[in-house]
Design a protein around this motif. Sequence first.
Motif, PDB file in Angstrom:
ATOM      1  N   VAL A   1       0.845  -1.204   0.000  1.00 39.40           N
ATOM      2  CA  VAL A   1       0.000   0.000   0.000  1.00 39.40           C
ATOM      3  C   VAL A   1       0.879   1.252   0.000  1.00 39.40           C
ATOM      4  O   VAL A   1       0.635   2.209  -0.746  1.00 39.40           O
ATOM      5  CB  VAL A   1      -0.946  -0.001   1.215  1.00 39.40           C
ATOM      6  CG1 VAL A   1      -1.695   1.321   1.311  1.00 39.40           C
ATOM      7  CG2 VAL A   1      -1.933  -1.161   1.116  1.00 39.40           C
ATOM      8  N   LYS A   2       1.925   1.254   0.826  1.00 35.25           N
ATOM      9  CA  LYS A   2       2.853   2.385   0.867  1.00 35.25           C
ATOM     10  C   LYS A   2       3.646   2.507  -0.430  1.00 35.25           C
ATOM     11  O   LYS A   2       3.861   3.607  -0.937  1.00 35.25           O
ATOM     12  CB  LYS A   2       3.812   2.242   2.047  1.00 35.25           C
ATOM     13  CG  LYS A   2       3.192   2.434   3.421  1.00 35.25           C
ATOM     14  CD  LYS A   2       4.195   2.156   4.518  1.00 35.25           C
ATOM     15  CE  LYS A   2       5.443   3.024   4.366  1.00 35.25           C
ATOM     16  NZ  LYS A   2       6.429   2.727   5.445  1.00 35.25           N
ATOM     17  N   ALA A   3       4.070   1.364  -0.971  1.00 33.91           N
ATOM     18  CA  ALA A   3       4.890   1.383  -2.182  1.00 33.91           C
ATOM     19  C   ALA A   3       4.129   1.938  -3.376  1.00 33.91           C
ATOM     20  O   ALA A   3       4.718   2.584  -4.258  1.00 33.91           O
ATOM     21  CB  ALA A   3       5.394  -0.029  -2.487  1.00 33.91           C
ATOM     22  N   LEU A   4       2.825   1.710  -3.427  1.00 36.23           N
ATOM     23  CA  LEU A   4       2.021   2.187  -4.549  1.00 36.23           C
ATOM     24  C   LEU A   4       1.927   3.711  -4.584  1.00 36.23           C
ATOM     25  O   LEU A   4       1.467   4.283  -5.571  1.00 36.23           O
ATOM     26  CB  LEU A   4       0.621   1.568  -4.494  1.00 36.23           C
ATOM     27  CG  LEU A   4       0.565   0.074  -4.839  1.00 36.23           C
ATOM     28  CD1 LEU A   4      -0.787  -0.514  -4.499  1.00 36.23           C
ATOM     29  CD2 LEU A   4       0.889  -0.137  -6.320  1.00 36.23           C
ATOM     30  N   GLN A   5       2.384   4.372  -3.530  1.00 36.50           N
ATOM     31  CA  GLN A   5       2.391   5.831  -3.481  1.00 36.50           C
ATOM     32  C   GLN A   5       3.741   6.417  -3.897  1.00 36.50           C
ATOM     33  O   GLN A   5       3.887   7.640  -3.977  1.00 36.50           O
ATOM     34  CB  GLN A   5       2.036   6.296  -2.065  1.00 36.50           C
ATOM     35  CG  GLN A   5       0.663   5.835  -1.596  1.00 36.50           C
ATOM     36  CD  GLN A   5       0.380   6.214  -0.150  1.00 36.50           C
ATOM     37  OE1 GLN A   5       0.884   7.202   0.357  1.00 36.50           O
ATOM     38  NE2 GLN A   5      -0.439   5.410   0.521  1.00 36.50           N
ATOM     39  N   LEU A   6       4.723   5.558  -4.154  1.00 38.57           N
ATOM     40  CA  LEU A   6       6.039   6.036  -4.556  1.00 38.57           C
ATOM     41  C   LEU A   6       5.998   6.607  -5.973  1.00 38.57           C
ATOM     42  O   LEU A   6       5.216   6.173  -6.815  1.00 38.57           O
ATOM     43  CB  LEU A   6       7.059   4.896  -4.498  1.00 38.57           C
ATOM     44  CG  LEU A   6       7.414   4.364  -3.102  1.00 38.57           C
ATOM     45  CD1 LEU A   6       8.272   3.108  -3.223  1.00 38.57           C
ATOM     46  CD2 LEU A   6       8.144   5.439  -2.288  1.00 38.57           C
ATOM     47  N   GLU A   7       6.892   7.576  -6.223  1.00 42.35           N
ATOM     48  CA  GLU A   7       6.988   8.211  -7.536  1.00 42.35           C
ATOM     49  C   GLU A   7       8.319   7.836  -8.193  1.00 42.35           C
ATOM     50  O   GLU A   7       9.326   7.645  -7.499  1.00 42.35           O
ATOM     51  CB  GLU A   7       6.906   9.734  -7.395  1.00 42.35           C
ATOM     52  CG  GLU A   7       5.582  10.237  -6.828  1.00 42.35           C
ATOM     53  CD  GLU A   7       4.429  10.043  -7.790  1.00 42.35           C
ATOM     54  OE1 GLU A   7       4.692   9.954  -9.013  1.00 42.35           O
ATOM     55  OE2 GLU A   7       3.274   9.982  -7.325  1.00 42.35           O
TER      56      GLU A   7
ATOM     57  N   GLY B   1      11.896   7.994  -9.618  1.00 42.27           N
ATOM     58  CA  GLY B   1      13.001   8.875  -9.264  1.00 42.27           C
ATOM     59  C   GLY B   1      13.262   8.986  -7.775  1.00 42.27           C
ATOM     60  O   GLY B   1      14.353   9.396  -7.365  1.00 42.27           O
ATOM     61  N   GLN B   2      12.281   8.626  -6.945  1.00 41.14           N
ATOM     62  CA  GLN B   2      12.497   8.669  -5.506  1.00 41.14           C
ATOM     63  C   GLN B   2      13.513   7.605  -5.096  1.00 41.14           C
ATOM     64  O   GLN B   2      13.500   6.485  -5.614  1.00 41.14           O
ATOM     65  CB  GLN B   2      11.191   8.428  -4.744  1.00 41.14           C
ATOM     66  CG  GLN B   2      10.230   9.607  -4.758  1.00 41.14           C
ATOM     67  CD  GLN B   2       9.004   9.341  -3.891  1.00 41.14           C
ATOM     68  OE1 GLN B   2       8.257   8.406  -4.128  1.00 41.14           O
ATOM     69  NE2 GLN B   2       8.793  10.176  -2.886  1.00 41.14           N
ATOM     70  N   ALA B   3      14.395   7.949  -4.154  1.00 38.31           N
ATOM     71  CA  ALA B   3      15.389   7.006  -3.653  1.00 38.31           C
ATOM     72  C   ALA B   3      14.850   6.319  -2.408  1.00 38.31           C
ATOM     73  O   ALA B   3      14.389   6.980  -1.474  1.00 38.31           O
ATOM     74  CB  ALA B   3      16.692   7.730  -3.331  1.00 38.31           C
ATOM     75  N   VAL B   4      14.901   4.998  -2.399  1.00 35.49           N
ATOM     76  CA  VAL B   4      14.381   4.232  -1.258  1.00 35.49           C
ATOM     77  C   VAL B   4      15.362   3.128  -0.894  1.00 35.49           C
ATOM     78  O   VAL B   4      16.170   2.673  -1.714  1.00 35.49           O
ATOM     79  CB  VAL B   4      12.993   3.619  -1.556  1.00 35.49           C
ATOM     80  CG1 VAL B   4      11.967   4.693  -1.829  1.00 35.49           C
ATOM     81  CG2 VAL B   4      13.069   2.643  -2.726  1.00 35.49           C
ATOM     82  N   LEU B   5      15.266   2.696   0.353  1.00 34.86           N
ATOM     83  CA  LEU B   5      16.045   1.567   0.859  1.00 34.86           C
ATOM     84  C   LEU B   5      15.100   0.532   1.432  1.00 34.86           C
ATOM     85  O   LEU B   5      14.320   0.837   2.346  1.00 34.86           O
ATOM     86  CB  LEU B   5      17.013   2.030   1.949  1.00 34.86           C
ATOM     87  CG  LEU B   5      17.648   0.916   2.809  1.00 34.86           C
ATOM     88  CD1 LEU B   5      18.612   0.074   1.974  1.00 34.86           C
ATOM     89  CD2 LEU B   5      18.360   1.511   4.025  1.00 34.86           C
ATOM     90  N   PHE B   6      15.125  -0.670   0.881  1.00 36.45           N
ATOM     91  CA  PHE B   6      14.420  -1.789   1.500  1.00 36.45           C
ATOM     92  C   PHE B   6      15.360  -2.347   2.554  1.00 36.45           C
ATOM     93  O   PHE B   6      16.306  -3.082   2.236  1.00 36.45           O
ATOM     94  CB  PHE B   6      14.036  -2.832   0.446  1.00 36.45           C
ATOM     95  CG  PHE B   6      12.862  -2.428  -0.390  1.00 36.45           C
ATOM     96  CD1 PHE B   6      11.572  -2.769   0.003  1.00 36.45           C
ATOM     97  CD2 PHE B   6      13.034  -1.678  -1.542  1.00 36.45           C
ATOM     98  CE1 PHE B   6      10.471  -2.378  -0.755  1.00 36.45           C
ATOM     99  CE2 PHE B   6      11.938  -1.285  -2.305  1.00 36.45           C
ATOM    100  CZ  PHE B   6      10.656  -1.626  -1.911  1.00 36.45           C
ATOM    101  N   ASP B   7      15.123  -1.958   3.821  1.00 35.71           N
ATOM    102  CA  ASP B   7      16.039  -2.303   4.902  1.00 35.71           C
ATOM    103  C   ASP B   7      15.778  -3.684   5.481  1.00 35.71           C
ATOM    104  O   ASP B   7      16.574  -4.191   6.276  1.00 35.71           O
ATOM    105  CB  ASP B   7      15.972  -1.249   6.011  1.00 35.71           C
ATOM    106  CG  ASP B   7      14.556  -0.990   6.503  1.00 35.71           C
ATOM    107  OD1 ASP B   7      13.598  -1.427   5.844  1.00 35.71           O
ATOM    108  OD2 ASP B   7      14.409  -0.327   7.550  1.00 35.71           O
ATOM    109  N   ARG B   8      14.686  -4.305   5.094  1.00 37.68           N
ATOM    110  CA  ARG B   8      14.393  -5.694   5.461  1.00 37.68           C
ATOM    111  C   ARG B   8      13.934  -6.405   4.186  1.00 37.68           C
ATOM    112  O   ARG B   8      12.826  -6.196   3.712  1.00 37.68           O
ATOM    113  CB  ARG B   8      13.318  -5.783   6.545  1.00 37.68           C
ATOM    114  CG  ARG B   8      13.749  -5.237   7.901  1.00 37.68           C
ATOM    115  CD  ARG B   8      12.624  -5.320   8.929  1.00 37.68           C
ATOM    116  NE  ARG B   8      12.147  -6.687   9.097  1.00 37.68           N
ATOM    117  CZ  ARG B   8      10.868  -7.051   8.984  1.00 37.68           C
ATOM    118  NH1 ARG B   8       9.941  -6.148   8.671  1.00 37.68           N
ATOM    119  NH2 ARG B   8      10.509  -8.308   9.169  1.00 37.68           N
ATOM    120  N   ALA B   9      14.819  -7.211   3.648  1.00 41.28           N
ATOM    121  CA  ALA B   9      14.525  -7.891   2.388  1.00 41.28           C
ATOM    122  C   ALA B   9      15.135  -9.286   2.415  1.00 41.28           C
ATOM    123  O   ALA B   9      15.975  -9.610   3.265  1.00 41.28           O
ATOM    124  CB  ALA B   9      15.071  -7.089   1.207  1.00 41.28           C
TER     125      ALA B   9
END
Length: 213
Positions: free
Chosen positions: A52-58, A60-68
Amino acid sequence: MNEGMISGCVVRVEDKTQTFPAAIVTLAGETSRVSKALVFFEQVRVTGDVAVKALQLEPGQAVLFDRAAVEQLIWTDRQTQEPRAQIVTRGRSFVKLQGVRTRRQGEHLILENAVNIFTLRGRLAKKTETRRAGVFGEVTEALVTLNLPVKSGAPETRPHYLKVEAWRETPLRGQRSGALVITQVLVKTDASIISGEKRYFTVLEERSSSVMA
């Protein structure tokens, strides 16, 4: 043990929701390694509140999946009825990043100094194999087996077979079936022509390894 982190700039987010929220986030980044730095475009699968949170990403935004984690996805091909398998990355949480360095490559933003590291602890399903790979030198292939839950929170498990490639001297070389190993890997996508068709597949490349006595 099966845990890791991966970061990058968002390329796209695909909504895979059916009866439960699900999405695939494609990341672009450049990560360091012993040889030449690797530019990668990798997919991270997410479900539930994380989707649900990921579907709001745009883009070019930089993200870190800290638990994968990396897993082996298995299914039966509908046309051939043959078993198929693929390594996938699953994200359990992520955070947005600030103050990062990016550069444009084509139409995409690439996150520089991206994180791409996963730690696996398991046993070798068979003896490791070392072979010549043309101008790239020798590569050692290890098939690491991990018993992971069938689904989150479930007591039932099944074996996941994860192939690791080591492109330099490695403790994995010449190891016997059943040896207990801990290996740190990065995730990358390669392509190959199979039956005249170009196919993409995920590869785990060794960063470092240890073999238990």
